[in-house]
Design a protein around this motif. Structure first.
Motif, PDB file in Angstrom:
ATOM      1  N   GLU A 246       0.826  -1.192   0.000  1.00 38.46           N
ATOM      2  CA  GLU A 246       0.000   0.000   0.000  1.00 38.46           C
ATOM      3  C   GLU A 246       0.874   1.262   0.000  1.00 38.46           C
ATOM      4  O   GLU A 246       2.044   1.226   0.375  1.00 38.46           O
ATOM      5  N   THR A 247       0.306   2.371  -0.419  1.00 40.42           N
ATOM      6  CA  THR A 247       1.012   3.650  -0.367  1.00 40.42           C
ATOM      7  C   THR A 247       1.268   4.033   1.087  1.00 40.42           C
ATOM      8  O   THR A 247       0.370   3.936   1.930  1.00 40.42           O
ATOM      9  N   ILE A 248       2.495   4.445   1.382  1.00 42.23           N
ATOM     10  CA  ILE A 248       2.902   4.737   2.756  1.00 42.23           C
ATOM     11  C   ILE A 248       3.179   6.230   2.908  1.00 42.23           C
ATOM     12  O   ILE A 248       3.824   6.853   2.054  1.00 42.23           O
ATOM     13  N   THR A 249       2.707   6.802   3.989  1.00 42.68           N
ATOM     14  CA  THR A 249       3.074   8.160   4.368  1.00 42.68           C
ATOM     15  C   THR A 249       3.713   8.110   5.753  1.00 42.68           C
ATOM     16  O   THR A 249       3.489   7.160   6.514  1.00 42.68           O
ATOM     17  N   GLY A 250       4.523   9.106   6.078  1.00 38.06           N
ATOM     18  CA  GLY A 250       5.122   9.169   7.404  1.00 38.06           C
ATOM     19  C   GLY A 250       6.254   8.188   7.628  1.00 38.06           C
ATOM     20  O   GLY A 250       6.563   7.847   8.770  1.00 38.06           O
ATOM     21  N   SER A 251       6.899   7.748   6.538  1.00 35.46           N
ATOM     22  CA  SER A 251       8.056   6.860   6.657  1.00 35.46           C
ATOM     23  C   SER A 251       9.135   7.371   5.710  1.00 35.46           C
ATOM     24  O   SER A 251       9.260   6.910   4.569  1.00 35.46           O
ATOM     25  N   PRO A 252       9.928   8.360   6.139  1.00 33.30           N
ATOM     26  CA  PRO A 252      10.815   9.095   5.227  1.00 33.30           C
ATOM     27  C   PRO A 252      11.938   8.275   4.601  1.00 33.30           C
ATOM     28  O   PRO A 252      12.517   8.715   3.602  1.00 33.30           O
ATOM     29  N   PHE A 253      12.259   7.101   5.148  1.00 32.59           N
ATOM     30  CA  PHE A 253      13.291   6.262   4.534  1.00 32.59           C
ATOM     31  C   PHE A 253      12.699   5.260   3.550  1.00 32.59           C
ATOM     32  O   PHE A 253      13.417   4.420   3.000  1.00 32.59           O
ATOM     33  N   ASN A 254      11.405   5.303   3.315  1.00 31.85           N
ATOM     34  CA  ASN A 254      10.761   4.307   2.477  1.00 31.85           C
ATOM     35  C   ASN A 254      10.885   4.621   0.992  1.00 31.85           C
ATOM     36  O   ASN A 254      10.663   5.748   0.561  1.00 31.85           O
TER      37      ASN A 254
END
Length: 295
Positions: A246-254
């Motif tokens: 799924e699309t991820i937010t709030g995970s800057p290393f992703n």
């Protein structure tokens, strides 16, 4: 003694680079908008300047001086680059500026400098200018139009205790709070550079007058799964992780694909690179210790 103008230089690794230059005896002048006090009061001169505004009065003071070199930490797009060319012109010997891993496009097992050639890049005026596109355009303008020598520092994510973006801090905090961390791909590789190493590289390149684009990162890369393992080891926590499509937010290393630099070019020129494990694991431990103490 070299006379160096620094655009920016009051925050994070730019500030570290200025301190190194001062320690080495360079004559340093900071040019900033004045939103922060000059942290080098009495050691470095200061010019009040909004570098994105070509008519700002501070440019008159900049143009009144002869600079051996300029280090620019706040050139973000083609417009900024055109302003630098207009203001510095032929009187400047060498211009150094902060670019980014974000200039590279596509999926690849590590990017080398040749993967983005700014001299062959066409600027599309209809294209939306995000951070990466801005840096691509800035490089294109500077490397094709500047009458002075140009060097671009292509950095990945820069980490340190005083990183104002607190991206690593976020993951450490999630681990300590037993919150779930999300990544798309456990095998996708990433690398970073330590703030102090970025500053050392900037000063080394200036002293050795290296030109062109230079990747500056750790020597190696790690998978997101290895990052989680180091996070667990250094925090002493069992980290909850969700690998999802799924699309991820709030995970800057992703990222879904590999996203790291190969920095063989600067190492071959004589600058020593760090192994990630030598500093990233201790940094995670330090942040975890500080967070636990403040709870």
């Amino acid at each position: 003694m070299k006379k160096i103008l620094v655009l920016g230089g009051t925050n994070f690794f730019g500030k570290k680079a200025v301190q190194l230059l001062l320690d080495k005896g360079y004559d340093v002048t900071l040019a900033t908008r004045g939103n922060k006090a000059n942290p080098f009061e009495g050691k470095a001169a200061h010019i009040l300047l909004d570098a994105s505004e070509p008519e700002h009065a501070g440019w008159q003071r900049v143009k009144a001086e002869n600079w051996d070199a300029v280090f620019d930490n706040i050139c973000y797009d083609a417009s900024d680059a055109h302003i630098r060319i207009d203001k510095f012109g032929k009187q400047l010997e060498h211009y150094y500026f902060t670019s980014s891993l974000a200039v590279y496009d596509g999926a690849k097992d590590g990017f080398v400098e040749a993967d983005f050639d700014p001299t062959a890049y066409h600027i599309d005026p209809e294209k939306q200018v995000d951070y990466g596109e801005g840096k691509r355009q800035a490089e294109q303008v500077l490397f094709t139009k500047a009458p002075f020598k140009v060097t671009a520092f292509r950095f990945p994510i820069v980490l340190d205790e005083d990183d104002y973006t607190k991206r690593l801090h976020l993951y450490v905090e999630k681990a300590l709070n037993n919150d779930t961390i999300q990544f798309n791909n456990p095998e996708a590789k990433i690398n970073f550079v330590k703030g102090s190493s970025a500053a050392n590289a900037i000063v080394w390149v200036i002293e050795n007058q290296q030109t062109g684009s230079l990747n500056i990162s750790s020597r190696d890369s790690i998978s997101r799964q290895t990052f989680i393992e180091w996070l667990q080891e250094m925090t002493g926590q069992t980290v909850k992780v969700d690998y999802t499509q799924e699309t991820i937010t709030g995970s800057p290393f992703n990222t879904r694909e590999n996203w790291y630099l190969i920095s063989d070019k600067i190492e071959a020129a004589g600058f020593g690179l760090d192994e990630l494990e030598s500093w990233l694991k201790p940094l995670i431990r330090t942040l975890a210790t500080e967070m636990k103490a403040s709870q």
